[in-house]
Design an enzyme around this catalytic site. Sequence first.
Site, PDB file in Angstrom:
ATOM      1  N   LYS A 117      80.340  56.472  37.289  1.00  0.00           N
ATOM      2  CA  LYS A 117      81.124  57.606  37.793  1.00  0.00           C
ATOM      3  C   LYS A 117      80.321  58.459  38.767  1.00  0.00           C
ATOM      4  O   LYS A 117      79.157  58.749  38.532  1.00  0.00           O
ATOM      5  CB  LYS A 117      81.536  58.470  36.593  1.00  0.00           C
ATOM      6  CG  LYS A 117      82.730  59.340  36.826  1.00  0.00           C
ATOM      7  CD  LYS A 117      83.254  59.807  35.467  1.00  0.00           C
ATOM      8  CE  LYS A 117      84.472  60.660  35.565  1.00  0.00           C
ATOM      9  NZ  LYS A 117      85.489  60.275  36.526  1.00  0.00           N
TER      10      LYS A 117
ATOM     11  N   GLY B 131      73.069  60.320  35.588  1.00  0.00           N
ATOM     12  CA  GLY B 131      72.437  59.015  35.828  1.00  0.00           C
ATOM     13  C   GLY B 131      72.884  58.386  37.137  1.00  0.00           C
ATOM     14  O   GLY B 131      72.077  57.831  37.891  1.00  0.00           O
ATOM     15  N   CYS B 132      74.164  58.491  37.422  1.00  0.00           N
ATOM     16  CA  CYS B 132      74.710  57.885  38.638  1.00  0.00           C
ATOM     17  C   CYS B 132      74.196  58.604  39.884  1.00  0.00           C
ATOM     18  O   CYS B 132      73.908  57.978  40.898  1.00  0.00           O
ATOM     19  CB  CYS B 132      76.234  57.915  38.602  1.00  0.00           C
ATOM     20  SG  CYS B 132      76.888  56.992  37.195  1.00  0.00           S
ATOM     21  N   THR B 133      74.078  59.927  39.789  1.00  0.00           N
ATOM     22  CA  THR B 133      73.550  60.698  40.910  1.00  0.00           C
ATOM     23  C   THR B 133      72.100  60.305  41.160  1.00  0.00           C
ATOM     24  O   THR B 133      71.703  60.042  42.307  1.00  0.00           O
ATOM     25  CB  THR B 133      73.667  62.209  40.632  1.00  0.00           C
ATOM     26  OG1 THR B 133      75.049  62.522  40.429  1.00  0.00           O
ATOM     27  CG2 THR B 133      73.106  63.032  41.780  1.00  0.00           C
TER      28      THR B 133
ATOM     29  N   ALA C   2      71.893  56.850  42.801  1.00  0.00           N
ATOM     30  CA  ALA C   2      72.306  56.906  44.209  1.00  0.00           C
ATOM     31  C   ALA C   2      71.230  57.573  45.067  1.00  0.00           C
ATOM     32  O   ALA C   2      70.929  57.123  46.178  1.00  0.00           O
ATOM     33  CB  ALA C   2      73.634  57.647  44.338  1.00  0.00           C
TER      34      ALA C   2
END
Length: 156
Positions: free
Chosen positions: A41, A46-48, A51
């Site tokens: 998401k 974690g995703c930020t 990225a």
Amino acid sequence: MAKELKPGDPAPPFDMPTAGGGRVSLANLKGKRVVLYFYPKDDTPGCTQEALNFTEKAKAFAAAKTEIVGVSRDSVAKHDKFAAKHGLNITLASDADGAVTEAYGVWGEKTLYGRTYMGVERATFLIDSKGKIARIWRKVKVPGHVEDVLKEVKAG
């Protein structure tokens, strides 16, 4: 669920809209290596971080003739916001209908705090210049992951 992919298998084809109003497809990336990374998401911790780590190393991947494509089931509009907020300079593709996450076998049951739900497994696929899967990282832990992928790309 699709059969489990393994190194040497042809990468399932994809064609998805991207942040910034573009499109990305495996056919258009022929001849290049591709890091196709799946994340749950936009704009979650974690995703930020993942990225941002890929963005930080984007020049090194480009020097190794490797494209980075991040995929989640978020909309293009969400990707646009996410990219703008964090200054991301990698391709973020929207798999809104779930066809690509299904084809790569990363859509499945997850558990968080005892609750079960369907979601995207954090996974990365390295696709070679001929469109075959060279390496797969499943159940990715963000710290150190981008460095591992870059090492593999440089070694290949």
